[in-house]
Scaffold this active site. Structure first.
Site, mmCIF file in Angstrom:
data_model
loop_
_atom_site.group_PDB
_atom_site.id
_atom_site.type_symbol
_atom_site.label_atom_id
_atom_site.label_comp_id
_atom_site.label_asym_id
_atom_site.label_seq_id
_atom_site.Cartn_x
_atom_site.Cartn_y
_atom_site.Cartn_z
ATOM 1 N N LEU A 146 0.782 -1.212 -0.033
ATOM 2 C CA LEU A 146 -0.009 0.005 0.102
ATOM 3 C C LEU A 146 0.830 1.099 0.059
ATOM 4 O O LEU A 146 0.739 2.176 -0.861
ATOM 5 C CB LEU A 146 -0.936 -0.020 1.339
ATOM 6 C CG LEU A 146 -1.833 1.235 1.390
ATOM 7 C CD1 LEU A 146 -2.765 1.377 0.364
ATOM 8 C CD2 LEU A 146 -2.639 0.897 2.827
ATOM 9 N N GLY A 152 1.674 7.769 3.142
ATOM 10 C CA GLY A 152 1.872 6.888 4.338
ATOM 11 C C GLY A 152 0.572 6.784 5.013
ATOM 12 O O GLY A 152 -0.205 5.903 4.655
ATOM 13 N N ILE A 179 8.002 -2.352 2.084
ATOM 14 C CA ILE A 179 7.021 -3.242 2.113
ATOM 15 C C ILE A 179 7.657 -4.474 2.992
ATOM 16 O O ILE A 179 8.728 -5.340 2.312
ATOM 17 C CB ILE A 179 6.693 -3.881 0.628
ATOM 18 C CG1 ILE A 179 6.134 -2.744 0.049
ATOM 19 C CG2 ILE A 179 5.766 -5.005 0.548
ATOM 20 C CD1 ILE A 179 4.777 -2.031 0.563
ATOM 21 N N GLU A 384 1.149 -0.324 10.381
ATOM 22 C CA GLU A 384 -0.500 -0.777 10.509
ATOM 23 C C GLU A 384 -1.109 0.297 11.094
ATOM 24 O O GLU A 384 -2.212 -0.028 11.850
ATOM 25 C CB GLU A 384 -0.612 -2.027 11.246
ATOM 26 C CG GLU A 384 0.163 -2.997 10.478
ATOM 27 C CD GLU A 384 -0.271 -4.615 10.946
ATOM 28 O OE1 GLU A 384 -1.471 -4.973 11.437
ATOM 29 O OE2 GLU A 384 0.583 -5.634 10.751
ATOM 30 N N ASN A 387 -0.005 5.264 15.522
ATOM 31 C CA ASN A 387 -0.972 5.621 16.938
ATOM 32 C C ASN A 387 -1.464 6.916 16.832
ATOM 33 O O ASN A 387 -2.739 7.019 17.572
ATOM 34 C CB ASN A 387 -0.212 5.068 18.059
ATOM 35 C CG ASN A 387 0.107 3.625 18.288
ATOM 36 O OD1 ASN A 387 0.012 2.818 17.451
ATOM 37 N ND2 ASN A 387 0.560 3.175 19.516
ATOM 38 N N GLN A 487 -7.164 18.489 17.453
ATOM 39 C CA GLN A 487 -6.697 17.064 17.502
ATOM 40 C C GLN A 487 -6.324 17.108 18.827
ATOM 41 O O GLN A 487 -6.335 15.598 19.384
ATOM 42 C CB GLN A 487 -5.388 16.897 16.627
ATOM 43 C CG GLN A 487 -5.764 16.600 15.124
ATOM 44 C CD GLN A 487 -4.626 16.176 14.174
ATOM 45 O OE1 GLN A 487 -3.490 16.270 14.795
ATOM 46 N NE2 GLN A 487 -5.037 16.070 13.031
HETATM 47 C C1 LIG Z 1 9.728 -1.765 9.041
HETATM 48 C C2 LIG Z 1 8.408 -1.020 8.067
HETATM 49 C C3 LIG Z 1 7.376 -2.007 7.580
HETATM 50 C C4 LIG Z 1 6.312 -1.577 6.732
HETATM 51 N N1 LIG Z 1 5.965 -2.682 6.172
HETATM 52 C C5 LIG Z 1 4.666 -2.351 5.475
HETATM 53 C C6 LIG Z 1 3.987 -3.295 4.521
HETATM 54 O O1 LIG Z 1 4.253 -4.304 4.449
HETATM 55 N N2 LIG Z 1 3.266 -2.479 3.546
HETATM 56 C C7 LIG Z 1 3.022 -1.183 3.648
HETATM 57 O O2 LIG Z 1 1.936 -1.041 2.708
HETATM 58 N N3 LIG Z 1 3.367 -0.529 4.245
HETATM 59 C C8 LIG Z 1 4.383 -0.883 5.061
HETATM 60 N N4 LIG Z 1 5.180 0.166 6.191
HETATM 61 C C9 LIG Z 1 4.502 1.535 5.914
HETATM 62 C C10 LIG Z 1 3.875 1.966 7.060
HETATM 63 O O3 LIG Z 1 2.610 1.351 7.372
HETATM 64 C C11 LIG Z 1 3.899 3.487 7.063
HETATM 65 O O4 LIG Z 1 5.291 3.751 7.596
HETATM 66 C C12 LIG Z 1 2.881 4.026 8.031
HETATM 67 O O5 LIG Z 1 1.647 4.114 7.617
HETATM 68 C C13 LIG Z 1 3.214 5.780 8.338
HETATM 69 O O6 LIG Z 1 3.619 6.152 7.299
HETATM 70 P P1 LIG Z 1 4.848 7.119 7.141
HETATM 71 O O7 LIG Z 1 5.796 6.543 7.619
HETATM 72 O O8 LIG Z 1 4.895 7.720 5.910
HETATM 73 O O9 LIG Z 1 4.205 8.331 8.117
HETATM 74 P P2 LIG Z 1 3.604 9.828 7.716
HETATM 75 O O10 LIG Z 1 2.161 9.388 7.412
HETATM 76 O O11 LIG Z 1 4.310 10.661 7.093
HETATM 77 O O12 LIG Z 1 3.366 10.394 9.159
HETATM 78 C C14 LIG Z 1 4.396 11.129 9.849
HETATM 79 C C15 LIG Z 1 3.899 11.404 11.219
HETATM 80 O O13 LIG Z 1 2.824 12.438 11.084
HETATM 81 C C16 LIG Z 1 1.772 11.879 11.889
HETATM 82 N N5 LIG Z 1 0.428 12.112 11.035
HETATM 83 C C17 LIG Z 1 0.231 11.779 9.888
HETATM 84 N N6 LIG Z 1 -1.099 12.287 9.511
HETATM 85 C C18 LIG Z 1 -1.435 12.761 10.514
HETATM 86 C C19 LIG Z 1 -2.957 13.306 10.756
HETATM 87 N N7 LIG Z 1 -3.706 13.584 9.937
HETATM 88 N N8 LIG Z 1 -2.885 13.990 12.170
HETATM 89 C C20 LIG Z 1 -2.148 13.773 12.913
HETATM 90 N N9 LIG Z 1 -0.717 13.255 12.763
HETATM 91 C C21 LIG Z 1 -0.625 12.676 11.650
HETATM 92 C C22 LIG Z 1 1.977 10.218 11.781
HETATM 93 O O14 LIG Z 1 1.465 9.901 12.968
HETATM 94 C C23 LIG Z 1 3.479 10.410 12.204
HETATM 95 O O15 LIG Z 1 4.026 10.725 13.499
HETATM 96 C C24 LIG Z 1 6.049 -0.169 7.019
HETATM 97 C C25 LIG Z 1 6.872 0.631 7.533
HETATM 98 C C26 LIG Z 1 8.040 0.431 8.053
HETATM 99 C C27 LIG Z 1 8.940 1.270 8.874
#
Ligand SMILES: Cc1cc2nc3c(=O)[nH]c(=O)nc-3n(C[C@H](O)[C@H](O)[C@H](O)COP(=O)(O)OP(=O)(O)OC[C@H]3O[C@@H](n4cnc5c(N)ncnc54)[C@H](O)[C@@H]3O)c2cc1C
Length: 573
Positions: A146, A152, A179, A384, A387, A487
């Site tokens: 995804l 993210g 991924i 996933e 938080n 928020q």
């Molecule tokens: C080791 C690892 C394995 C993973 N495995 C998979 C996988 O198998 N498949 C897959 O699809 N993805 C995978 N991921 C991706 C993971 O799901 C994403 O990292 C996660 O969804 C968060 O996205 P981001 O890291 O881009 O953070 P961002 O979305 O950029 O967020 C950055 C910060 O802003 C905060 N934030 C974002 N939006 C808001 C909001 N609206 N209000 C308040 N705060 C907010 C977040 O909580 C975070 O603290 C993996 C990631 C890692 C590190």
């Protein structure tokens, strides 16, 4: 009917919380054999796990061993070659593997919880027959694709795209990042934007062997280093028409359903990690002597050990309650699943931090497993669903239910002159609810027989269920739709809901376990009593801070920092 959403409306859905559920007999039978086999396979490999963490790899022969144990077929139906475990049984297996190594759990979990879950939930009989037997044996390992560099938390903004060809097949292009299992998967569940007028997302089943599919190098990560994490690329990949999951344009719903359903796997893993840390920390506290005594005799060490047990028990109670809701066919469990993920992930991080603190200098050294566990646990509040985003989800979903009554109130006000009887009906219902909130008489009651020594705990949850309903009512009235920009205030509601739902699960379980022999029943009651008091203090503070807080000042300070992009103070200036 969602228990957690009900709490926002001042209701305690007793029938969904009491009595505390038992794992099914069939699961117990399979688990009995499985748990021993897992221990026998993983226990002798402790040193290997440490080495693979440093080398950042999981050898192919080890993954073959996981296949032979049946760990890739845990939730696949028996008729398709799997073990047919329920959600609860599956979470218990991940609990066991996590007692040995998180990367192992991740390889298995990314395959079952998210990689191939879409096929189980939405696959057609033909899709299931084609892929599930190979997935069950681990001939194909699955991954969930995804996340992208620009998408993210905001998963709906993905840019990967698929366009339909004349013969009905699709051509898929895009790049996914981070991924899990990316480098070892034979099958990917991929989300891409399709060329419907509204550019909706569609889910596809894509085989790694197809032309145009490739993956990048193993990522160099902070934790869970042995587990495979890579980019996955799709360049003009032709996907047959019958490899669409569910229907065209339904991909976002598919992705969210997979993630919601899979959260108990992560929770089960967190509980396993805590159980193993409690074993390590108690042994360490007994063996280490300072000031002429085992450090286990010091109050500050005992406090940490007790808190670890409370956190672990509470997370376990919530995770298996949610698993039971999933297994019982409830449709609306996404908020409870989010709560269990938030609580279990943070409980595991607290426990890892405190266990290392008990081992202190020795815990900081790489000879012992603590530092690796601390690093491994860090991901739990990130993937996933972060938080933060899950907390917003919990509160907004709960408030949405509550807002419906406010919406109805407005309609009733409008209608009252045109259609008095109908209007009064709705208004009467709403007024009744308000009265319920004001008097504390109504559905926000625990209606099962609660042992006398847990009556105080039950009263705390009844009181704060009412407080949560009043607080959401207050915030919705105060901010209206502008609530989405508040928020910090919303997070407090989420935190109250977390404490309430987890606390009610703890209470339910401790009532069930109270007559357990050998001191365990007595201690389970004690945990429920202590958790309720701790939750009460947190909830009381959150309620108070809804009325009085420093949110504006904090926002202004953040704005100041953001404008300068630095910390401007220095003792030299
Ligand atoms: C080791 C690892 C394995 C993973 N495995 C998979 C996988 O198998 N498949 C897959 O699809 N993805 C995978 N991921 C991706 C993971 O799901 C994403 O990292 C996660 O969804 C968060 O996205 P981001 O890291 O881009 O953070 P961002 O979305 O950029 O967020 C950055 C910060 O802003 C905060 N934030 C974002 N939006 C808001 C909001 N609206 N209000 C308040 N705060 C907010 C977040 O909580 C975070 O603290 C993996 C990631 C890692 C590190």
């Amino acid at each position: 009917m969602s228990v957690a959403k009900g709490l926002f409306d001042g209701d305690i859905l007793n029938e969904h919380l009491f009595p505390y559920p038992r794992l099914r007999d069939k699961d117990r039978e399979v688990l009995g054999m499985m748990v021993d086999a897992i221990d026998q396979f993983l226990q002798p490999r402790q040193q290997d796990f440490r080495r693979w963490d440093r080398e950042s790899a999981q050898p192919a022969e080890f993954i073959q061993g996981l296949r032979e144990l049946g760990l890739f077929g845990l939730i696949i139906p028996e008729e398709l070659g799997g073990l047919g475990l329920s959600n609860g049984g599956y979470a218990r297996v991940l609990c066991q593997t996590s007692m040995h190594d998180s990367s192992v759990s991740l390889t298995i979990g990314a395959h079952s919880s998210i990689g191939m879950k879409g096929l189980l939930l939405f696959g057609t009989p033909a899709q299931k027959a084609r892929y599930l037997p190979r997935l069950a044996g681990g001939e194909l390992i699955a991954a969930f694709c995804l996340t992208e560099s620009g998408a993210g938390s905001d998963a709906a903004s993905i840019r990967s795209s698929a366009s339909r060809n004349a013969d009905g097949s699709w051509t898929l292009n895009g790049e996914k990042i981070w991924i899990t299992n990316g480098g070892i998967a034979g099958l990917y569940t991929v989300f891409a934007r399709t060329e419907s007028p509204d550019g909706k997302i569609t889910a596809f089943i894509v085989e790694a062997a197809w032309p145009g599919v490739s993956h990048g190098a193993h990522e160099d990560k902070m934790g869970i280093r042995a587990s495979s994490t890579t980019t996955v690329h799709f360049k003009d990949v032709v996907v047959p028409a019958d490899n669409v999951l569910d229907a065209e344009g339904k991909g976002f719903k598919v992705a969210m359903a997979i993630l919601n359903n899979g959260r108990t796997g992560l929770g089960g893993g967190a509980v396993g990690g805590m159980k193993s840390l409690i074993g390590l920390a108690t042994r360490q506290a007994l063996a280490r002597r300072q000031f002429g005594r085992p450090i286990a005799e010091f109050g500050l060490i005992r406090k940490k050990l007790a808190q670890m047990a409370i956190d672990c028990y509470a997370a376990e109670s919530a995770v298996w309650m949610v698993a039971h809701h999933v297994d019982s066919g409830y449709e609306d469990y996404s908020v409870e699943a989010a709560i269990s993920k938030i609580f279990a992930s943070e409980a595991m991080q607290r426990t890892a931090h405190e266990a290392l603190q008990i081992a202190a200098g020795a815990g900081f050294m790489r000879d012992l497993p603590y530092e690796q566990i601390v690093r491994d646990a860090r991901i739990l509040s990130i993937f996933e669903g972060t938080n933060e985003v899950l907390r917003l989800y919990v509160a907004f979903s709960g408030m949405k239910e509550h807002g419906k009554s406010l919406g109805e109130l407005k309609t009733a006000m409008d209608a009252i002159f045109n259609h008095p009887i109908k209007g009064f009906g709705v208004l009467g219902e709403y007024a009744e609810k308000r009265l319920t909130h004001a008097t504390g008489v109504g559905r926000g009651k625990i209606q099962v027989r609660v042992p006398a020594n847990l009556a105080d705990a039950a009263a705390i949850y009844e009181k704060y269920t009412l407080e949560l309903a009043k607080a959401s009512d207050f915030l919705l009235r105060k901010h209206g739709s502008a609530i989405t920009d508040r928020q910090q205030e919303v997070e407090r509601l989420a935190d109250i809901a977390v404490d309430l739902f987890v606390g009610l699960c703890v209470l339910s379980r401790s009532i069930a376990l109270s007559s357990m022999p050998g001191g365990a029943g007595e201690q389970a009651v004690l945990i429920a009593r202590v958790f309720a008091q701790q939750a009460k203090r947190r909830m009381a503070m959150n309620v108070r801070r809804i009325m009085r807080n420093e949110d504006e000042e904090m926002n202004r300070l953040a704005g100041f920092l953001l404008s300068g992009e630095a910390y401007p103070w220095d003792v030299m200036s």
